[in-house]
Design an enzyme around this catalytic site. Structure first.
Site, PDB file in Angstrom:
ATOM      1  N   LEU A  33       8.391  16.906 -11.614  1.00 24.20           N
ATOM      2  CA  LEU A  33       8.444  15.631 -10.897  1.00 24.20           C
ATOM      3  C   LEU A  33       8.011  15.782  -9.438  1.00 24.20           C
ATOM      4  O   LEU A  33       8.059  16.880  -8.876  1.00 24.20           O
ATOM      5  CB  LEU A  33       9.866  15.070 -10.938  1.00 24.20           C
ATOM      6  CG  LEU A  33      10.392  14.618 -12.297  1.00 24.20           C
ATOM      7  CD1 LEU A  33      11.888  14.310 -12.199  1.00 24.20           C
ATOM      8  CD2 LEU A  33       9.612  13.414 -12.821  1.00 24.20           C
ATOM      9  N   ALA A  36       9.914  18.089  -6.784  1.00 27.80           N
ATOM     10  CA  ALA A  36      10.600  19.191  -7.472  1.00 27.80           C
ATOM     11  C   ALA A  36      10.394  20.523  -6.754  1.00 27.80           C
ATOM     12  O   ALA A  36      11.190  21.444  -6.904  1.00 27.80           O
ATOM     13  CB  ALA A  36      10.126  19.300  -8.922  1.00 27.80           C
ATOM     14  N   SER A 106       1.133  16.390 -13.296  1.00 24.09           N
ATOM     15  CA  SER A 106       0.565  16.442 -14.654  1.00 24.09           C
ATOM     16  C   SER A 106       1.588  15.980 -15.693  1.00 24.09           C
ATOM     17  O   SER A 106       2.096  16.790 -16.466  1.00 24.09           O
ATOM     18  CB  SER A 106       0.015  17.833 -14.973  1.00 24.09           C
ATOM     19  OG  SER A 106       0.916  18.858 -14.677  1.00 24.09           O
TER      20      SER A 106
END
Length: 197
Positions: A33, A36, A106
């Site tokens: 995320l 992160a 991604s």
């Protein structure tokens, strides 16, 4: 693709570059995320690789969108094209004998798997930088979650657009529980154990 385009084999092979560099090349694909810690970890890892004299480079999601992927938005299709392009660039780095650290959200498994298929077995190392949505929102280093919650950013991963967690990543680091230094050690240990370094 035009039928008039023919692949030209290079004179110097990947294996020769790897031998000169003293290590194998690979894609370390940091996914997770926003907030992160993907870019933080990728850069900290590269710093250690650089100190060890290894040939490495970081491809960062935001940085790539300033140039190569400038003009791509955040729709599902643009996200797919973003990852397709960076996968092809990362493949070139592997051919050049480099350990390339890619830090991209991604969000879709299919796109990450497509990049994996571009290189040989063992050359794509998926690093899931796992962090709870709550922790990412608390960090919110770029203020993006606040904007997403206010409806100012449509299609924001984790809020209004999905993030598909990896099924079987080679490496998992829990960035809301481990320090950056501990996470770097986890990745370095994997690279040593698997003959990259």
């Amino acid at each position: 693709m035009s039928q008039n385009i023919v692949w030209h084999e290079t004179t110097i092979k990947k294996e020769e570059r790897q031998e000169r560099n003293g290590h194998r090349s690979a894609i370390l694909w940091f996914t997770g995320l926003s907030g992160a810690g993907k870019s933080t970890l990728a850069n900290a890892l590269e710093q250690q690789l650089f100190k060890q004299g290894k040939n490495s480079y970081v491809l960062d999601g935001d940085n790539v969108r300033h140039g190569l992927n400038k003009g791509l938005g955040f729709s599902d299709e643009d996200r797919k094209e973003n990852i397709r392009r960076i996968g092809e660039v990362a493949k070139l780095f592997v051919d050049a004998g480099t350990i390339v650290c890619t830090a991209f959200i991604s969000p879709f498994k299919e796109d990450r798997d497509r990049v994996r298929e571009l290189v040989e077995d063992g050359e794509f190392i998926e690093v899931y930088v796992r962090c709870s949505l709550e922790a990412c929102e608390q960090r919110d280093p770029k203020g993006l979650y606040k904007k997403a919650r206010a409806g100012e950013i449509p299609e924001f991963t984790g809020i209004s657009s999905p993030y598909e967690e990896p099924n079987a990543p080679e490496i998992i680091v829990d960035s809301d529980k481990q320090t950056v230094e501990e996470s770097v050690e986890v990745v370095l240990a994997y690279l040593k154990e698997n003959g990259i370094l």
